[in-house]
Motif scaffolding. Sequence first.
Motif, PDB file in Angstrom:
ATOM      1  N   THR A 322      47.238  40.557  46.561  1.00  0.00           N
ATOM      2  CA  THR A 322      47.108  40.276  45.271  1.00  0.00           C
ATOM      3  C   THR A 322      47.076  41.503  44.306  1.00  0.00           C
ATOM      4  OG1 THR A 322      44.641  40.227  45.389  1.00  0.00           O
ATOM      5  CG2 THR A 322      45.798  38.059  45.619  1.00  0.00           C
ATOM      6  N   SER A 323      47.701  41.287  43.225  1.00  0.00           N
ATOM      7  CA  SER A 323      47.549  42.215  42.393  1.00  0.00           C
ATOM      8  C   SER A 323      46.485  42.834  41.804  1.00  0.00           C
ATOM      9  CB  SER A 323      48.738  41.938  41.203  1.00  0.00           C
ATOM     10  OG  SER A 323      48.161  40.749  40.264  1.00  0.00           O
ATOM     11  N   VAL A 324      45.368  41.789  41.836  1.00  0.00           N
ATOM     12  CA  VAL A 324      44.070  42.091  41.184  1.00  0.00           C
ATOM     13  C   VAL A 324      43.441  43.082  42.118  1.00  0.00           C
ATOM     14  CG1 VAL A 324      42.003  41.087  40.725  1.00  0.00           C
ATOM     15  CG2 VAL A 324      44.000  39.863  39.940  1.00  0.00           C
ATOM     16  N   ASN A 325      43.670  42.823  43.639  1.00  0.00           N
ATOM     17  CA  ASN A 325      43.150  43.878  44.385  1.00  0.00           C
ATOM     18  C   ASN A 325      43.869  45.174  44.422  1.00  0.00           C
ATOM     19  OD1 ASN A 325      41.068  43.747  47.025  1.00  0.00           O
ATOM     20  ND2 ASN A 325      43.257  44.535  47.893  1.00  0.00           N
ATOM     21  N   ARG A 326      45.040  45.280  44.376  1.00  0.00           N
ATOM     22  CA  ARG A 326      45.707  46.342  44.187  1.00  0.00           C
ATOM     23  C   ARG A 326      45.355  47.198  43.100  1.00  0.00           C
ATOM     24  NH1 ARG A 326      51.238  43.378  46.032  1.00  0.00           N
ATOM     25  NH2 ARG A 326      50.884  43.600  48.379  1.00  0.00           N
ATOM     26  N   ASP A 327      45.280  46.737  42.071  1.00  0.00           N
ATOM     27  CA  ASP A 327      45.053  47.226  40.702  1.00  0.00           C
ATOM     28  C   ASP A 327      44.047  46.631  39.704  1.00  0.00           C
ATOM     29  OD1 ASP A 327      45.322  49.251  38.590  1.00  0.00           O
ATOM     30  OD2 ASP A 327      47.315  48.921  38.220  1.00  0.00           O
ATOM     31  N   PRO A 328      42.720  46.828  40.299  1.00  0.00           N
ATOM     32  CA  PRO A 328      41.656  45.949  39.362  1.00  0.00           C
ATOM     33  C   PRO A 328      41.743  46.142  38.262  1.00  0.00           C
ATOM     34  CG  PRO A 328      40.762  47.485  41.011  1.00  0.00           C
ATOM     35  CD  PRO A 328      42.232  47.517  41.203  1.00  0.00           C
ATOM     36  N   ALA A 331      45.431  44.964  36.139  1.00  0.00           N
ATOM     37  CA  ALA A 331      45.911  43.645  36.705  1.00  0.00           C
ATOM     38  C   ALA A 331      45.167  42.585  35.747  1.00  0.00           C
ATOM     39  CB  ALA A 331      45.778  43.370  37.867  1.00  0.00           C
ATOM     40  N   ARG A 332      45.682  41.678  35.097  1.00  0.00           N
ATOM     41  CA  ARG A 332      44.925  40.512  34.487  1.00  0.00           C
ATOM     42  C   ARG A 332      44.478  39.389  35.482  1.00  0.00           C
ATOM     43  NH1 ARG A 332      47.574  38.933  28.886  1.00  0.00           N
ATOM     44  NH2 ARG A 332      45.798  37.329  28.992  1.00  0.00           N
ATOM     45  N   ILE A 333      43.395  39.051  35.528  1.00  0.00           N
ATOM     46  CA  ILE A 333      43.003  37.965  36.421  1.00  0.00           C
ATOM     47  C   ILE A 333      43.620  36.731  36.140  1.00  0.00           C
ATOM     48  CG2 ILE A 333      40.931  37.471  35.299  1.00  0.00           C
ATOM     49  CD1 ILE A 333      39.694  36.652  37.628  1.00  0.00           C
ATOM     50  N   SER A 334      44.022  36.369  34.868  1.00  0.00           N
ATOM     51  CA  SER A 334      44.548  35.232  34.562  1.00  0.00           C
ATOM     52  C   SER A 334      46.116  34.870  35.040  1.00  0.00           C
ATOM     53  CB  SER A 334      44.554  34.923  32.761  1.00  0.00           C
ATOM     54  OG  SER A 334      45.304  36.015  32.224  1.00  0.00           O
ATOM     55  N   ARG A 335      46.596  35.843  35.409  1.00  0.00           N
ATOM     56  CA  ARG A 335      48.124  35.971  35.772  1.00  0.00           C
ATOM     57  C   ARG A 335      48.263  35.885  37.336  1.00  0.00           C
ATOM     58  NH1 ARG A 335      51.059  40.504  31.969  1.00  0.00           N
ATOM     59  NH2 ARG A 335      50.636  39.515  30.007  1.00  0.00           N
ATOM     60  N   SER A 336      47.195  36.023  38.025  1.00  0.00           N
ATOM     61  CA  SER A 336      47.124  35.923  39.547  1.00  0.00           C
ATOM     62  C   SER A 336      47.451  34.369  39.976  1.00  0.00           C
ATOM     63  CB  SER A 336      45.807  36.121  39.997  1.00  0.00           C
ATOM     64  OG  SER A 336      45.757  36.005  41.503  1.00  0.00           O
ATOM     65  N   ILE A 337      48.433  34.334  40.929  1.00  0.00           N
ATOM     66  CA  ILE A 337      48.972  33.182  41.508  1.00  0.00           C
ATOM     67  C   ILE A 337      48.058  32.786  42.738  1.00  0.00           C
ATOM     68  CG2 ILE A 337      50.974  31.753  42.318  1.00  0.00           C
ATOM     69  CD1 ILE A 337      52.294  33.475  40.326  1.00  0.00           C
ATOM     70  N   PHE A 400      35.047  34.776  40.998  1.00  0.00           N
ATOM     71  CA  PHE A 400      35.191  34.781  39.354  1.00  0.00           C
ATOM     72  C   PHE A 400      36.098  33.444  39.037  1.00  0.00           C
ATOM     73  CE2 PHE A 400      34.506  39.240  38.163  1.00  0.00           C
ATOM     74  CZ  PHE A 400      32.956  39.220  38.426  1.00  0.00           C
ATOM     75  N   PHE A 401      36.959  33.178  39.876  1.00  0.00           N
ATOM     76  CA  PHE A 401      37.603  31.873  39.843  1.00  0.00           C
ATOM     77  C   PHE A 401      37.126  30.581  40.030  1.00  0.00           C
ATOM     78  CE2 PHE A 401      42.028  34.027  39.179  1.00  0.00           C
ATOM     79  CZ  PHE A 401      42.556  33.130  38.275  1.00  0.00           C
ATOM     80  N   LEU A 402      36.206  30.990  41.112  1.00  0.00           N
ATOM     81  CA  LEU A 402      35.431  29.790  41.717  1.00  0.00           C
ATOM     82  C   LEU A 402      34.451  29.538  40.360  1.00  0.00           C
ATOM     83  CD1 LEU A 402      34.590  30.563  45.220  1.00  0.00           C
ATOM     84  CD2 LEU A 402      36.486  29.127  44.480  1.00  0.00           C
TER      85      LEU A 402
END
Length: 1465
Positions: A322-328, A331-337, A400-402
Amino acid sequence: MSRDSLELQVRKYGERGQRDELELLIKNTSVKQLTDTLNATISRSEGINFWNYFLLACDTESEESKKKRFALVQCFMDGLRSIELNYKQSFDLITRLAQDLPTFSADELAWIIEHCVDGMRQGDAKCVGWKDLLPDSLALLSATPRFILNGVGTDGTEYRNNTVKSICTMRWPSSILTPIADMFKAINLSNGEILTVLNKFSGALQELSPMELPALCFQLFSMCQNASQLIVPLLALEKYFQRNYYKRLFSDMSSNSTDFDSIDPFSDKELREAEETILHHLNYCTMYKLTEKHLAIMLRNFSHLPDVILTPFMLSAIISMTSVNRDPETARISRSILLPFLRNVIKNNEEEITLADYSVWYRDSLQRKQVDLQQVLTVLIDQNKDGKDVITPGLVHLVFFLLKSHSPKMHTLAITFLTKFIRKRFIFGQGIIRLLSEWMIVHQDQNQFSECLTLLSVADTYTVSECTKTIQTVMEHMLWLPGEQAMRMMNFLLPLLKISNRVRDALIDVLCKAMGSSGMQKRRMAIYGFCMILKQLNNSNALRQTSSATSFCTQQSISGYSMMTQNSLGSRSNPQRNFDMLTLEIIGMLRNCLQQQFDIRCTLYENLQRAVELNAKLVPHVLQVIDWHFRSFFDTPSAEEAGDDLDTVFRIRYDQLVTASDQQHMEIQLKDNLGKLVQFVANCLVTFERAPSGYDTREISRLLALCVQRMVANRLPIDDVSPPATHLKCALVLQQLNLIEGIVSHLLLSSKPSNDAICQVLPLFKQHCKLLDDLKTLAGSSKKLQKQSKKTVSNDTTTSIFNLTVNGIPMKSMCTQPENIWDLSILDKLLHLLLDDVVPFAASEKTIQLRSNESLVRYVVQITAEKVKNIRLEPDYKQLAYSKRTFKQLTDITKIIYERCIRRLPELWRDFDMQTSSLAAQCFVECLRTAHETYSKKFKEYVKGFDMASLNRSKAVTYVVQDVLDEFMKEFASDDSLNKDTFIAKLPVYLLESLEILFDHIDYGERAATESYSWLLNFCRTHELVNPEMGLVHNLLFIQRQKTHSGPFFESIARQLGHVLGALNDNISIDLPDPGLKSISTITAESCLQNLYVAVQKQLLNVEYFVVKANNLSYKCQLVPESDQSYWRGNLDVMERSICTQIIHITRTLLALTNVCIPLGSSMDGLMKLLIQHYICLKNLTRHYLSCCTSDASNANMRSTKFELLLREVGKQLPANVYELITYIEANTLDEDNQHIKTRNVQAQRAKVLRETRLIPKVIMVIEDFNKHIILLSKKTKTFNRLTDYLHLGTMRDFDIKSTDLKAAIERSLTDTHEVAEDDCTTEDMEDIDHSNDPSNDEEDEAETEIIQAPNKRQRQRRAPISDTEESQPKRRRGQKAKVVQSAKPQSNDEQESNEEQLETIQTTKLRNRTKKRQTKKSTRLSNEEESAEERGLTEQRTKDMRKSQERDTGVKPRRLGLLRSGKK
């Protein structure tokens, strides 16, 4: 020439660059000498030079030279196997050979390839030069269009494909797997070949050691070009780590002991290091090659396989990409798929856990246990706590998503994870708390963020207290947020007040600002905050550290103490100096609230009482402030002046409680609630008596005693409560009621066996009842007054109705429902007093009269039920779900109700009162429901708190309630009072509701679950239900049936409903035994139908979930290695058989339901929706088989999974019943319309027809859609005749125009017209002569001819509108032809009127023509009609023959019924 001299010359010519001399030397040297020299020099450090010179010396134009070069290559490649070289030497030698590969012939390249393949078969890890040589050779040879190999002509591409295939089919030694992967990476493989290779490696890597995995995985990840290829090695690695590491780890976590004697092949450290290295390679190999979108598209095929995705390795692998893990940070959490995908998988896993608890078929079909996500997350926390944060950022954002979802289960998982995570990784605490506080401020309508912060504050108070900037920001926002939201946010500060004086002082400053706000919500928030601080105060945490003005020597204006008293309190010798000073400071600020609005005062009483109960040291300071306020409501001389005079003046100043601002006493001002104040003071006095020091309470006690004395003697009456009603009178009655309730609370709290306080309760209650009667009288009078006022206003516009306001707020009625002020502790005392034989706070002889008073017992039980119900309605900021005190009070109340009422309920309704029994059952239900909704996690602990079955070895609560219900049915089942008396009718319903909640918390594995089903079944077979509300028992029966049993059951229920309601077709055979449920009757049939719909719908939802799960499993079967495919294929077959079996049961139930004469309305709509859902589920299952049909074995596969048997059940019988049902719906709808055709207007008829038939087109559509997919499946499996033979071909839902009826109608119309024309001919003869000269007359005649001859053009006409719905739609005009067609069918009144007008128009037109011309055209028309009749007769005969053949083939008679026709049925 000797070998040494040859070496010298080769070295000499090579170093000098004399290539011609070198070529001549090689040409004149024999192959034997060259190979000997090569073997002698290849192992030396200068071996690469000699090898280079030999290759340079070979002339590519000379055949002899090529042969010598190839001989050298053969010698070189054989020498690589026999001579040990280091990696650099072998790499340099092979690289040099690879440069000359384009100059080799096809035969030579083929030999090199074969030699490389033989080297792979040998599996020598030291001789892996083939990995660099084979790809280039294979690429060169594949580009060759045609060549001869071993005397056989072949193509280069074909040879390349065969070589790759042979390599993939051979057995790969485990020692050279990594070189093989490196070799395949260099070969330009197709997508299919890559999948084949990856599957081969997936099976082979299971035997490797952990240290060999990272290098191989890097090669495999590099080989993957898309996400569907990447999942293959990931699944293999997941199996590897699950088998070698996590399976043992989870076993140790679940057990209490660890097997230290077991010998594992690999150490945990090696496995963990290998896993982290693999995750590192996975991240960097996919960073620029695959996006989250590509991965999500592939992973959605596993969304319903939580056991595959929610494993530690697979979860870590997905998070690492995930991009959030690579660049926390950026990277915006709302754009994660991928994170939303993981959230959906977790949600599906939680749903599986829930569904498995309620369905035995679901558990049997699942074939495994659900994933314990708490265990998985705990493992991930422990793995990342050593600083190896490979997936820590992505894991936290997943949580956070949960937390941001709308599912309480997801919130619980997230909060539990964060609580554990911050304890072990407190370094991340500040960032997490900062984000949570921001979301708490932004998302004010969501409570999970404040709840999470509160639990984090309790779990790790020190970590949260270090977030000073975040806490300060939250406090600043509290001043402008809504009051309730601010109170919710304040809860996470409560644990911090014990350890942080700085946080406490900052909160006090914020609350002081809020106290001075003009908004009432802000001031209520300030009161709540100050009382929250008072709860936590003690000697150790009361020191003030701020330098604000509120902390310095302001006690003179706050407390009212003298300077001497303040000095004594503030002296350093006083051990409670800091506590007293800060308490006086806060209470001094709260003192101002006693002069504010009514709501502010009530809020102060409630919160201060809670603070005093939790912190008894506050009592002296609180009493000092409340004392003077309490005295202000009574007009009486002091104790010294009054003495012992019993007739001392004592009055209540009602003007201090409520006043009227108008002459009509309709606009009132509520100032205070004396009853709540009395109850608050009584609680303070009880707490003060435990340690009576610090204040003189004699005057307060005297005032309360006088109030009790005068109220018992009825010497404190309200002036006038008789009609006519005024708003002021009603308010005074409510104040008096609350005052009596407050006095009762005081008597209960101060009662002891030695005093007579309890004896005063009954007289007070009698006055309470009288006031309630007066209030009802005033309420009736107020309604009449309001009606008269409305009539006056409507008659005289100058007169205005009086305004009903309370504190300026408009009210709808002046007499509101009285609100009882007793809390749970008071009610607990009252219940013990009224229901227990012996209580510790009163003598038994003094409680006899109270226990025998039916009205008092009923009132207390009723109020208890209401108060317990209100617990569920309390606002979130009170957080009663975490209140141990409220939980204990609820348990105690339930215990006394259960022990003294429910267990002895038959005795209670026989010896005491049925109404009290019903109210006790209602109170018991409310207690259970509150515990079920508020304390669901602690429900079993709650049951153990009031049910002592485990201690005294008596019957459990479920068996007790069942016995009580059986006893009730024996006495009242045949009694008419069950229908007439409301309380008798409600009692069994309350007991069934209690059982519903208790059954819900019985695990499916317990013995009580099966016994509960047996009892329910026996109950329904034994008793006839005359109360429709008792139909709830069927819902319980269906739920427990699905929880504990599988197999056919609901079909028999549907057939019994057919016996009760009537059947459409009585000829259908009944194979199943009748369950014989006496509980199903015409009274309970409708509720039973609805419950049956819910049960079948639940089964369909389970089946639909498993169909998607089967699709996912089928996709997985395509990816696993060949060694595992038989296992997963077997699982898939078992799942498909289970799905088909369940759908067969559901189909048979629907077959029976569609044969029942179900009343139109919601019941019929429910059946239609079930049919739609059923056929959608069947369509999805058919699509699953379509996707699985990839080989000839699919046909046998469908037979083995009962799909063919399912088609036999569904294909013909169910659609036939559906069409019969449609006919039944239309007939009943249109018959009702015909019965009320004169009394109902057109709009009502149209609405009814639309409402009753709106789902019919959808049902027909889903049936045809299912048939279409079956036809596609038949074509794909080449079994068209067999599968399609099971289908129902459908019923024609159109109509034909009967030519004979049409002809008769036309002739009848023309005959009538002719008679009218003959009668009027003499009177209009002159008009006919004038019209004969009109040129337009010929055109009219032609139009007339077209009208009459129109039926000759086409056999079947467009269906005429036959419903009001169609009439409302725009229609295309077709001249007067449509008018003639409409006359051929039965018509409604409106249609007849319109047609009569049309006929009059035709008649007027014809009268304008000559009589002679009319007769001529009539003869022409009749001749044409005879010809057209013959044509129509032939067409009708052909149509009848076709339909007869269809009847013989299908066995179903087609019906020609329009959806909305009223003429044919």
